[in-house]
Design an enzyme around this catalytic site. Structure first.
Site, PDB file in Angstrom:
ATOM      1  N   ASN A   9       0.776  -1.197   0.097  1.00 15.55           N
ATOM      2  CA  ASN A   9       0.174   0.001   0.115  1.00 15.55           C
ATOM      3  C   ASN A   9       0.885   1.220   0.113  1.00 15.55           C
ATOM      4  O   ASN A   9       1.296   1.587   0.786  1.00 15.55           O
ATOM      5  CB  ASN A   9      -0.949   0.106   1.359  1.00 15.55           C
ATOM      6  CG  ASN A   9      -1.765   1.243   1.408  1.00 15.55           C
ATOM      7  OD1 ASN A   9      -1.835   2.023   0.375  1.00 15.55           O
ATOM      8  ND2 ASN A   9      -2.446   1.510   2.297  1.00 15.55           N
ATOM      9  N   TRP A  10       0.968   1.793  -0.997  1.00 17.66           N
ATOM     10  CA  TRP A  10       2.061   3.102  -1.408  1.00 17.66           C
ATOM     11  C   TRP A  10       1.443   4.233  -0.534  1.00 17.66           C
ATOM     12  O   TRP A  10       2.182   5.366  -0.436  1.00 17.66           O
ATOM     13  CB  TRP A  10       2.253   3.413  -2.820  1.00 17.66           C
ATOM     14  CG  TRP A  10       3.085   2.338  -3.259  1.00 17.66           C
ATOM     15  CD1 TRP A  10       3.897   1.303  -2.907  1.00 17.66           C
ATOM     16  CD2 TRP A  10       3.517   2.490  -4.692  1.00 17.66           C
ATOM     17  NE1 TRP A  10       4.459   0.606  -3.851  1.00 17.66           N
ATOM     18  CE2 TRP A  10       4.553   1.154  -4.857  1.00 17.66           C
ATOM     19  CE3 TRP A  10       3.235   3.225  -5.890  1.00 17.66           C
ATOM     20  CZ2 TRP A  10       5.101   0.982  -6.056  1.00 17.66           C
ATOM     21  CZ3 TRP A  10       3.951   2.913  -7.018  1.00 17.66           C
ATOM     22  CH2 TRP A  10       4.779   1.700  -7.281  1.00 17.66           C
ATOM     23  N   LYS A  11       0.020   4.198  -0.281  1.00 14.92           N
ATOM     24  CA  LYS A  11      -0.445   5.570   0.267  1.00 14.92           C
ATOM     25  C   LYS A  11      -0.278   6.804  -0.422  1.00 14.92           C
ATOM     26  O   LYS A  11      -0.252   6.371  -1.756  1.00 14.92           O
ATOM     27  CB  LYS A  11      -0.007   5.582   1.627  1.00 14.92           C
ATOM     28  CG  LYS A  11      -0.112   4.248   2.609  1.00 14.92           C
ATOM     29  CD  LYS A  11       0.162   4.511   4.079  1.00 14.92           C
ATOM     30  CE  LYS A  11      -0.090   3.059   4.840  1.00 14.92           C
ATOM     31  NZ  LYS A  11      -0.163   3.132   6.334  1.00 14.92           N
ATOM     32  N   HIS A  95      -9.438   1.213   4.864  1.00 17.26           N
ATOM     33  CA  HIS A  95      -8.179   1.407   5.591  1.00 17.26           C
ATOM     34  C   HIS A  95      -8.441   2.304   6.738  1.00 17.26           C
ATOM     35  O   HIS A  95      -9.096   3.015   6.722  1.00 17.26           O
ATOM     36  CB  HIS A  95      -7.124   1.968   4.638  1.00 17.26           C
ATOM     37  CG  HIS A  95      -5.645   1.808   5.195  1.00 17.26           C
ATOM     38  ND1 HIS A  95      -5.394   2.707   6.084  1.00 17.26           N
ATOM     39  CD2 HIS A  95      -4.707   1.199   5.149  1.00 17.26           C
ATOM     40  CE1 HIS A  95      -4.042   2.519   6.527  1.00 17.26           C
ATOM     41  NE2 HIS A  95      -3.869   1.427   5.731  1.00 17.26           N
ATOM     42  N   GLU A  97      -6.854   4.729   7.853  1.00 20.94           N
ATOM     43  CA  GLU A  97      -6.645   6.010   7.620  1.00 20.94           C
ATOM     44  C   GLU A  97      -7.891   6.888   6.879  1.00 20.94           C
ATOM     45  O   GLU A  97      -8.219   7.861   7.283  1.00 20.94           O
ATOM     46  CB  GLU A  97      -5.351   6.289   6.704  1.00 20.94           C
ATOM     47  CG  GLU A  97      -3.968   6.184   7.419  1.00 20.94           C
ATOM     48  CD  GLU A  97      -2.867   5.529   6.810  1.00 20.94           C
ATOM     49  OE1 GLU A  97      -2.716   5.524   5.429  1.00 20.94           O
ATOM     50  OE2 GLU A  97      -2.051   4.985   7.413  1.00 20.94           O
ATOM     51  N   GLU A 167      -5.066  -4.967  10.579  1.00 20.61           N
ATOM     52  CA  GLU A 167      -4.151  -3.897  10.774  1.00 20.61           C
ATOM     53  C   GLU A 167      -4.401  -3.274  11.928  1.00 20.61           C
ATOM     54  O   GLU A 167      -5.322  -2.185  12.204  1.00 20.61           O
ATOM     55  CB  GLU A 167      -4.209  -2.834   9.716  1.00 20.61           C
ATOM     56  CG  GLU A 167      -3.946  -3.494   8.347  1.00 20.61           C
ATOM     57  CD  GLU A 167      -3.441  -2.258   7.357  1.00 20.61           C
ATOM     58  OE1 GLU A 167      -2.248  -2.590   6.600  1.00 20.61           O
ATOM     59  OE2 GLU A 167      -4.039  -1.297   7.290  1.00 20.61           O
ATOM     60  N   GLY A 173       2.894   2.383  10.777  1.00 21.89           N
ATOM     61  CA  GLY A 173       3.653   3.295  10.601  1.00 21.89           C
ATOM     62  C   GLY A 173       4.614   3.685  11.714  1.00 21.89           C
ATOM     63  O   GLY A 173       5.112   4.683  11.819  1.00 21.89           O
ATOM     64  N   SER A 213       3.530  -2.288  10.209  1.00 23.79           N
ATOM     65  CA  SER A 213       5.187  -2.221  10.549  1.00 23.79           C
ATOM     66  C   SER A 213       5.570  -3.624  10.063  1.00 23.79           C
ATOM     67  O   SER A 213       6.553  -4.144  10.544  1.00 23.79           O
ATOM     68  CB  SER A 213       5.614  -1.821  11.909  1.00 23.79           C
ATOM     69  OG  SER A 213       5.056  -0.334  12.007  1.00 23.79           O
TER      70      SER A 213
HETATM   71  P1  13P Z   1       3.259   0.386   7.639  1.00 27.40           P
HETATM   72  O1  13P Z   1       3.403  -1.160   6.997  1.00 27.40           O
HETATM   73  O2  13P Z   1       4.088   1.659   6.997  1.00 27.40           O
HETATM   74  O3  13P Z   1       3.107   0.388   8.958  1.00 27.40           O
HETATM   75  O4  13P Z   1       1.737   0.609   6.923  1.00 27.40           O
HETATM   76  C1  13P Z   1       0.789  -0.259   7.279  1.00 27.40           C
HETATM   77  C2  13P Z   1      -0.416  -0.146   6.454  1.00 27.40           C
HETATM   78  O5  13P Z   1      -1.249   0.808   6.760  1.00 27.40           O
HETATM   79  C3  13P Z   1      -0.658  -0.980   5.298  1.00 27.40           C
HETATM   80  O6  13P Z   1      -2.076  -0.805   4.621  1.00 27.40           O
END
Ligand code: 13P
Length: 252
Positions: A9-11, A95, A97, A167, A173, A213
């Site tokens: 997931n590149w966000k 997600h 976020e 998650e 993160g 993470s």
């Molecule tokens: P990280 O791997 O950067 O912790 O992010 C996890 C995430 O939100 C994947 O959707």
């Protein structure tokens, strides 16, 4: 045996040239092993180019969100029809976020999951608890409620095709990974919820990922757990080398 699914997931990261370069470096190195699936979920703008560059390889391309309607007066939105039209195969839904910053709810996640299947897109449905919920011992009840609402009204076959990503929000993160036992306990609970609400067959076949993470250094231990079938990865999916290491871990 369930296949392993590694999704990046590149966000909201990378510029177009970086995105293209990533796929040029990764596409033909992803193992053609049937037991592992590699997905890159990128910002909308890069999807057409990534689909082109991934052609002929094992890499699938996903979006990070979508609207549930096919078309209409929804300024700024992207529909399932549009994603399907350009060759996208997967879409991340719900997600944390998007739930936190963009008013995504269990109800909209459910509408989007149904819309995804109507347009032959595979949803990656995200669930997970906050630190407060974990400390209050509410992890399982919260995740259970999210899973039930997200999958409400889907057929057994659709549930089998859904990818669920557990998650924990406090692990995203932050560098804090849930211990592999804790991750497995919640993934196993999700499978139990699917067994009791859908069927034993769906519970046995559905792919449940862990996210938060995940990196090359900890993926082997996570994937070694009985109920963790893959990973949804943010930061460590951005560089070709580390993404490839994650996919290779899934192929072991
Ligand atoms: P990280 O791997 O950067 O912790 O992010 C996890 C995430 O939100 C994947 O959707």
């Amino acid at each position: 045996m369930r296949k392993k699914v590694i999704a990046g997931n590149w966000k909201m990261n990378k510029l177009k040239a970086d995105a293209d370069q990533f796929m040029e470096q990764v596409a033909d190195k992803v193992p053609s092993d049937e037991q592992v699936e590699a997905i890159v979920c990128a910002p909308y703008l890069y999807l057409p180019s990534l689909v082109e560059k991934a052609k002929g390889s094992k890499v699938k391309i996903g979006a990070q969100n979508m609207h549930f309607e096919e078309e209409g007066a929804y300024t700024g939105e992207v529909s399932p029809t549009m994603l399907k039209d350009i060759g996208v195969t997967h879409v991340i839904l719900g997600h944390s976020e998007r739930r936190e910053y963009f008013a995504e709810t269990d109800e909209t996640v459910n509408k989007k999951a149904k819309a995804a299947f109507q347009h032959e897109l595979t949803p990656i449905v995200c669930v997970g608890e906050t630190l407060e919920q974990r400390e209050a011992n509410e992890t399982k009840s919260h995740v259970e409620s999210q899973v039930k609402q997200a999958l409400e009204g889907l057929t057994e076959d659709q549930v089998v095709e859904t990818i669920i990503a557990y998650e924990p929000i406090w692990a995203i993160g932050t560098g804090k990974t849930a211990s592999s036992e804790d991750a497995n306990e919640v993934c196993a609970h999700i499978r139990q919820v699917i067994k009791s609400t859908v069927s034993e067959k769906a519970a046995k076949q559905v792919v449940i990922q862990y996210g938060g993470s995940v990196k090359p250094a900890n993926i082997d231990e996570l994937l070694g757990q009985s109920d963790v079938d893959g990973a949804l990865v943010g930061g460590a999916s951005l560089e070709p080398d580390s993404f490839l290491q994650l996919v290779e871990a899934g192929a072991k």
